[in-house]
Design an enzyme around this catalytic site. Structure first.
Site, PDB file in Angstrom:
ATOM      1  CE1 TYR A  56      -2.590  -3.301   0.450  1.00  0.00           C
ATOM      2  CE2 TYR A  56      -3.114  -2.775   3.101  1.00  0.00           C
ATOM      3  CZ  TYR A  56      -3.368  -3.558   1.702  1.00  0.00           C
ATOM      4  OH  TYR A  56      -4.001  -4.799   1.980  1.00  0.00           O
ATOM      5  N   PRO A 203     -14.617  -7.276   2.509  1.00  0.00           N
ATOM      6  CG  PRO A 203     -14.730  -6.343   4.641  1.00  0.00           C
ATOM      7  CD  PRO A 203     -13.760  -6.572   3.382  1.00  0.00           C
TER       8      PRO A 203
END
Length: 279
Positions: A56, A203
């Site tokens: 990231y 999710p």
């Protein structure tokens, strides 16, 4: 009743609804200041598990979290991932599980996060060009040296998990998983049997229109948002699931965290259980 906490590795207690930092902008300016505010609000709101990775921003996300949160509260776990590097012919990102690369990335993560030990370090992906025993064995060595507290894996199969566990204790697995994306159900089952934390990434994933409509209907009946329903389903589906939804907005953060208090009734849960990602 669904437990709100989980002990990773049997001893490291965190609240089950965490925060994924991947979406936080890191470039200097107003967006970075907003990212810092979101990270701080997450911790102020009770989050004790934050997920990041070297991938990231090439470590920029780790540096952002350190700027926002260091010195860290005693109960806060910031977990990061290694094993992806700019090792391609033109400097592009590729899987790189060579022992020297893993060691270097761990040392750099320690400096960026301003800690002496990474309490949970996850292998971002298994590099097919490097023997699994070399990758996991290197992390075991780093654990034995005190640089890592616990070891996790990401995007692994049941077989890879079993082979890794034959080398070292595995405390967590981070695979893609949601109410509409259950490809890794066998891996979740293996984690549940062994008491291994399962951190589903992405999710909240929306599939075809019919499935979205069913989730929206359940949300309307439950007085919640579809996102909250998706997260509440995860929390109730397995005691080892630790969702890490990410956002760069304070309002979305509040919406996500409110899902921890949502209790779906059996009829709603049964309807959601029957949903799955279309082929």
């Amino acid at each position: 009743m669904t437990s709100a906490v989980f002990r990773i590795g049997g001893d490291l207690e965190v609240r089950r609804l965490g925060f994924g930092a991947m979406r936080l902008p890191t470039e200097p300016g107003p967006e970075r200041e907003s990212s810092i505010a979101v990270a701080r609000r997450a911790v102020e709101s009770g989050v004790t598990l934050i997920d990041t990775a070297y991938l990231y921003g090439g470590g920029a996300n780790e540096e952002l979290l350190a700027e926002a949160l260091h010195p860290y509260p005693d109960d806060l776990l910031v977990t990061t991932k290694v094993g992806v590097a700019r090792s391609g012919p033109a400097g592009e990102w590729k899987l790189d599980g060579r022992p020297r690369v893993l060691r270097d990335q761990v040392e750099r993560a320690l400096r960026r996060l301003r800690v002496e030990r990474l309490e949970l370090l996850q292998l971002h992906r298994v590099d097919p060009e490097v023997p699994l025993a070399d990758q996991v064995g290197t992390l075991r060595e780093l654990r034995d040296e005190g640089r890592i507290g616990r070891i996790g894996l990401s995007e692994v199969t049941v077989d890879e998990l079993a082979r890794a566990r034959a080398i070292v204790d595995i405390a967590s697995v981070q695979n893609r998983y949601s109410v509409l994306d259950r490809e890794h159900e066998p891996v979740l089952a293996a984690c549940e049997a062994a008491g291994i934390a399962f951190l589903p990434w992405r999710p909240v994933a929306w599939g075809e229109a019919g499935a979205r409509a069913e989730i929206a209907a359940v949300a309307a009946e439950a007085g919640a948002t579809p996102t909250q329903v998706a997260l509440a389903w995860l929390l109730g589906h397995s005691p080892v699931l630790l969702p890490i939804p990410g956002t760069a907005r304070l309002d979305h953060l509040a919406e996500n965290l409110a899902a921890a208090a949502l209790r779906l009734d059996p009829a709603h849960r049964d309807r959601l259980d029957r949903l799955s990602e279309p082929e």
